[in-house]
Design a protein around this motif. Structure first.
Motif, PDB file in Angstrom:
ATOM      1  N   VAL A 258     -27.758  -0.063   7.757  1.00 15.61           N
ATOM      2  CA  VAL A 258     -28.421  -1.049   8.612  1.00 15.61           C
ATOM      3  C   VAL A 258     -29.685  -1.492   7.892  1.00 15.61           C
ATOM      4  O   VAL A 258     -30.492  -0.648   7.482  1.00 15.61           O
ATOM      5  N   GLU A 259     -29.845  -2.794   7.737  1.00 13.49           N
ATOM      6  CA  GLU A 259     -31.043  -3.331   7.096  1.00 13.49           C
ATOM      7  C   GLU A 259     -31.664  -4.368   8.011  1.00 13.49           C
ATOM      8  O   GLU A 259     -30.982  -5.292   8.472  1.00 13.49           O
ATOM      9  N   ILE A 260     -32.963  -4.211   8.294  1.00 15.10           N
ATOM     10  CA  ILE A 260     -33.672  -5.129   9.182  1.00 15.10           C
ATOM     11  C   ILE A 260     -34.891  -5.671   8.446  1.00 15.10           C
ATOM     12  O   ILE A 260     -35.663  -4.913   7.833  1.00 15.10           O
ATOM     13  N   GLU A 261     -35.034  -6.979   8.519  1.00 15.89           N
ATOM     14  CA  GLU A 261     -36.148  -7.675   7.898  1.00 15.89           C
ATOM     15  C   GLU A 261     -37.483  -7.027   8.284  1.00 15.89           C
ATOM     16  O   GLU A 261     -37.702  -6.684   9.441  1.00 15.89           O
ATOM     17  N   ARG A 262     -38.336  -6.815   7.297  1.00  9.29           N
ATOM     18  CA  ARG A 262     -39.693  -6.289   7.464  1.00  9.29           C
ATOM     19  C   ARG A 262     -39.727  -4.799   7.819  1.00  9.29           C
ATOM     20  O   ARG A 262     -40.806  -4.227   7.937  1.00  9.29           O
ATOM     21  N   ILE A 263     -38.552  -4.197   8.021  1.00 10.98           N
ATOM     22  CA  ILE A 263     -38.531  -2.767   8.347  1.00 10.98           C
ATOM     23  C   ILE A 263     -37.993  -1.970   7.174  1.00 10.98           C
ATOM     24  O   ILE A 263     -38.698  -1.156   6.584  1.00 10.98           O
ATOM     25  N   GLY A 264     -36.730  -2.180   6.821  1.00 10.00           N
ATOM     26  CA  GLY A 264     -36.168  -1.429   5.719  1.00 10.00           C
ATOM     27  C   GLY A 264     -34.681  -1.221   5.864  1.00 10.00           C
ATOM     28  O   GLY A 264     -34.013  -1.921   6.616  1.00 10.00           O
ATOM     29  N   ARG A 265     -34.195  -0.213   5.169  1.00 10.41           N
ATOM     30  CA  ARG A 265     -32.758   0.035   5.038  1.00 10.41           C
ATOM     31  C   ARG A 265     -32.462   1.488   5.412  1.00 10.41           C
ATOM     32  O   ARG A 265     -33.011   2.417   4.816  1.00 10.41           O
ATOM     33  N   LEU A 266     -31.599   1.671   6.384  1.00  5.39           N
ATOM     34  CA  LEU A 266     -31.138   2.993   6.813  1.00  5.39           C
ATOM     35  C   LEU A 266     -29.702   3.165   6.360  1.00  5.39           C
ATOM     36  O   LEU A 266     -28.844   2.345   6.692  1.00  5.39           O
ATOM     37  N   GLU A 267     -29.433   4.227   5.604  1.00 11.04           N
ATOM     38  CA  GLU A 267     -28.074   4.477   5.119  1.00 11.04           C
ATOM     39  C   GLU A 267     -27.642   5.894   5.482  1.00 11.04           C
ATOM     40  O   GLU A 267     -28.381   6.857   5.267  1.00 11.04           O
ATOM     41  N   VAL A 268     -26.441   6.008   6.045  1.00 12.60           N
ATOM     42  CA  VAL A 268     -25.860   7.307   6.391  1.00 12.60           C
ATOM     43  C   VAL A 268     -24.390   7.317   5.971  1.00 12.60           C
ATOM     44  O   VAL A 268     -23.813   6.282   5.664  1.00 12.60           O
ATOM     45  N   SER A 269     -23.793   8.501   5.985  1.00  8.82           N
ATOM     46  CA  SER A 269     -22.376   8.636   5.652  1.00  8.82           C
ATOM     47  C   SER A 269     -21.575   8.953   6.907  1.00  8.82           C
ATOM     48  O   SER A 269     -22.131   9.111   7.999  1.00  8.82           O
ATOM     49  N   VAL A 270     -20.254   9.051   6.743  1.00  8.92           N
ATOM     50  CA  VAL A 270     -19.361   9.359   7.859  1.00  8.92           C
ATOM     51  C   VAL A 270     -18.474  10.534   7.455  1.00  8.92           C
ATOM     52  O   VAL A 270     -17.858  10.520   6.387  1.00  8.92           O
ATOM     53  N   ASP A 271     -18.418  11.537   8.336  1.00  6.83           N
ATOM     54  CA  ASP A 271     -17.621  12.732   8.070  1.00  6.83           C
ATOM     55  C   ASP A 271     -16.583  12.904   9.179  1.00  6.83           C
ATOM     56  O   ASP A 271     -16.934  13.155  10.333  1.00  6.83           O
ATOM     57  N   GLY A 272     -15.326  12.741   8.822  1.00 10.15           N
ATOM     58  CA  GLY A 272     -14.254  12.931   9.793  1.00 10.15           C
ATOM     59  C   GLY A 272     -13.418  14.164   9.517  1.00 10.15           C
ATOM     60  O   GLY A 272     -12.340  14.332  10.090  1.00 10.15           O
ATOM     61  N   SER A 273     -13.930  15.045   8.682  1.00  5.47           N
ATOM     62  CA  SER A 273     -13.135  16.190   8.230  1.00  5.47           C
ATOM     63  C   SER A 273     -12.849  17.199   9.342  1.00  5.47           C
ATOM     64  O   SER A 273     -11.900  17.983   9.232  1.00  5.47           O
ATOM     65  N   GLN A 274     -13.659  17.195  10.395  1.00  3.31           N
ATOM     66  CA  GLN A 274     -13.455  18.161  11.468  1.00  3.31           C
ATOM     67  C   GLN A 274     -13.004  17.500  12.773  1.00  3.31           C
ATOM     68  O   GLN A 274     -13.013  18.127  13.827  1.00  3.31           O
ATOM     69  N   ALA A 275     -12.609  16.250  12.697  1.00  2.61           N
ATOM     70  CA  ALA A 275     -12.166  15.540  13.899  1.00  2.61           C
ATOM     71  C   ALA A 275     -10.914  16.182  14.477  1.00  2.61           C
ATOM     72  O   ALA A 275     -10.028  16.619  13.737  1.00  2.61           O
ATOM     73  N   THR A 276     -10.848  16.221  15.806  1.00  3.46           N
ATOM     74  CA  THR A 276      -9.693  16.800  16.492  1.00  3.46           C
ATOM     75  C   THR A 276      -9.091  15.773  17.434  1.00  3.46           C
ATOM     76  O   THR A 276      -9.647  14.693  17.643  1.00  3.46           O
ATOM     77  N   SER A 277      -7.961  16.102  18.039  1.00  2.14           N
ATOM     78  CA  SER A 277      -7.330  15.157  18.952  1.00  2.14           C
ATOM     79  C   SER A 277      -8.134  15.045  20.251  1.00  2.14           C
ATOM     80  O   SER A 277      -8.762  16.007  20.692  1.00  2.14           O
ATOM     81  N   TYR A 278      -8.085  13.878  20.837  1.00  4.16           N
ATOM     82  CA  TYR A 278      -8.798  13.633  22.097  1.00  4.16           C
ATOM     83  C   TYR A 278      -8.304  14.575  23.192  1.00  4.16           C
ATOM     84  O   TYR A 278      -9.087  15.059  24.017  1.00  4.16           O
ATOM     85  N   ALA A 279      -7.019  14.881  23.193  1.00  9.57           N
ATOM     86  CA  ALA A 279      -6.442  15.734  24.236  1.00  9.57           C
ATOM     87  C   ALA A 279      -6.915  17.180  24.126  1.00  9.57           C
ATOM     88  O   ALA A 279      -6.806  17.945  25.092  1.00  9.57           O
ATOM     89  N   SER A 280      -7.479  17.551  22.985  1.00 10.28           N
ATOM     90  CA  SER A 280      -7.932  18.933  22.792  1.00 10.28           C
ATOM     91  C   SER A 280      -9.349  19.162  23.294  1.00 10.28           C
ATOM     92  O   SER A 280      -9.846  20.287  23.251  1.00 10.28           O
ATOM     93  N   ARG A 281     -10.001  18.108  23.801  1.00 11.22           N
ATOM     94  CA  ARG A 281     -11.372  18.264  24.261  1.00 11.22           C
ATOM     95  C   ARG A 281     -11.439  19.206  25.474  1.00 11.22           C
ATOM     96  O   ARG A 281     -10.493  19.270  26.256  1.00 11.22           O
ATOM     97  N   PRO A 282     -12.530  19.925  25.650  1.00 14.24           N
ATOM     98  CA  PRO A 282     -12.654  20.811  26.814  1.00 14.24           C
ATOM     99  C   PRO A 282     -12.535  20.023  28.114  1.00 14.24           C
ATOM    100  O   PRO A 282     -13.041  18.915  28.257  1.00 14.24           O
ATOM    101  N   GLY A 283     -11.813  20.594  29.070  1.00 15.55           N
ATOM    102  CA  GLY A 283     -11.707  19.969  30.389  1.00 15.55           C
ATOM    103  C   GLY A 283     -10.541  19.030  30.544  1.00 15.55           C
ATOM    104  O   GLY A 283     -10.311  18.519  31.653  1.00 15.55           O
TER     105      GLY A 283
END
Length: 287
Positions: A258-283
Motif C-alpha cells: 500500500v502506497e499513499i501520497e505524502r505518507i509512504g509505502r507499507l509492504e507485507v507478505s502472505v502466508d497460507g502454509s497453515q490454512a485449514t478448511s472452513y468446516a474445521s473451524r471451532p464451533g
C-alpha cells in the motif's frame, strides 16, 4: 514528522534514508504493549509530552533497522464499510457507510511492515483492502466535522484484510495479522489535507487499487464526527477510512504493497502454509 517504532519498540523520527532514535526523550521502550508512540501521543494529549529534538538523537540508516507497527496495540480500530462508491458497485452492495455505520476490529490483529498476513482458510477467499489510516491525537466525543481534524495526530498506511465468509464484519476482519499498519505515522503538519491523497495497492506486482481520498463517501472529517457521535475516541485510536474498488483474493507467497501520497509505502507478505478448511473451524455444527 514521520514517527516509527523500530528494533524492539524504540521510537524514531524518520529523516530521508535514516532514522533518529528519540526514545530517551519520551521515556523508555518498555511503555507497555501499546508502544512508545502510543505513550507519546497520550502525553501530548495530556499536555505533558516533550517537544522532540531530533538533533539530540542517534542517527541510524533505515536499512540497518527493523521497522515495526507504529501502533502495535491501538485502544481500538474503527472500520468504515463501503466508503467508496466504486467499491459499493464492485461488491454489489445495496448500502454504504451512510446506512451501515462503522465497525470495530480487534487490536490484536495489528502487524507491521515486513511481517506476514496469515491466511486462516484454504477454501474461503481472503481479500486485501488498502486504506488510509487516521490516528487520533485528542479525546473526541461528539465533535463536529468542522473541528474534527483538530483531534487528529497523524496518518498512516493500513490494510484491512477480510475473509469473504458469512460472519459479522468484526469477525471476518479480526483474525491475527489482519491489520497491517505502517511503516510510520506522519503527523498532521506533513498532511494539511487528508482529503486529497493518492492511494495505490499492489498485489504480487500488479496494481489492484488506485484512488484518491477525495472520492471517499464520508471523508476524514465526517468519519471522525460520525464515529465520535457513537463512541468516544481516545489518543492512539485508529480509524480505517475504507477501501476503493479492486479488492481481490490473496494467495500464499504474495507481496502486498500500500502506497499513499505524502505518507509512504507499507509492504507485507502472505502466508497460507497453515490454512485449514472452513468446516474445521471451532464451533462448526455441520460435521
Amino acid at each position: 514528522m514521520r514517527l516509527a517504532l523500530f528494533n524492539q519498540g524504540r521510537l524514531g523520527v524518520v529523516d530521508g534514508d535514516t532514522i533518529i532514535d528519540v526514545t530517551d526523550q519520551v521515556g523508555s521502550p518498555s511503555t507497555g504493549a501499546a508502544g512508545a508512540l502510543h505513550h507519546y501521543i497520550e502525553t501530548l494529549a495530556e499536555g505533558t509530552g516533550p517537544r522532540l529534538v531530533p538533533s539530540r538523537g542517534r542517527r541510524v540508516p533505515l536499512s540497518e533497522v527493523t521497522l515495526e507497527a507504529p501502533l502495535p496495540r491501538p485502544g481500538k480500530i474503527i472500520g468504515a464499510p463501503v466508503n467508496y462508491l466504486d467499491h459499493k458497485a464492485e461488491m454489489d452492495y445495496p448500502t454504504s457507510i451512510a446506512d451501515l455505520g462503522v465497525f470495530l476490529k480487534a487490536n490484536s490483529s495489528v502487524i507491521g511492515p515486513g511481517q506476514a498476513i496469515v491466511l486462516p482458510y484454504s477454501d474461503k477467499r481472503t481479500d486485501q483492502e488498502g486504506e488510509l489510516g487516521v490516528v487520533i491525537g485528542r479525546t473526541a466525543s461528539r465533535v463536529s466535522a468542522e473541528d474534527a481534524l483538530d483531534h487528529v495526530f497523524g496518518y498512516t498506511c493500513l490494510l484491512d484484510i477480510t475473509v469473504r465468509s458469512g460472519e459479522d464484519r468484526s469477525t471476518r476482519k479480526s483474525f491475527d495479522t489482519f491489520t497491517p499498519i505502517g511503516p510510520w505515522v506522519v503527523t498532521t503538519d506533513g498532511i494539511p489535507d487528508p482529503g486529497r491523497l493518492d492511494l495505490r495497492c499492489d498485489v504480487a506486482g500488479e496494481t489492484r487499487q488506485r484512488t484518491n481520498t477525495a472520492d471517499l463517501i464520508f471523508g476524514v472529517r465526517e468519519l471522525i464526527a460520525y464515529a465520535s457521535s457513537v463512541m468516544t475516541l481516545y489518543p492512539g485510536d485508529v480509524i480505517a477510512t475504507g477501501t476503493p474498488a479492486g479488492v481481490g483474493p490473496l494467495a500464499h507467497g504474495d507481496r502486498v504493497v500500500v502506497e499513499i501520497e505524502r505518507i509512504g509505502r507499507l509492504e507485507v507478505s502472505v502466508d497460507g502454509s497453515q490454512a485449514t478448511s472452513y468446516a474445521s473451524r471451532p464451533g462448526d455444527r455441520r460435521s
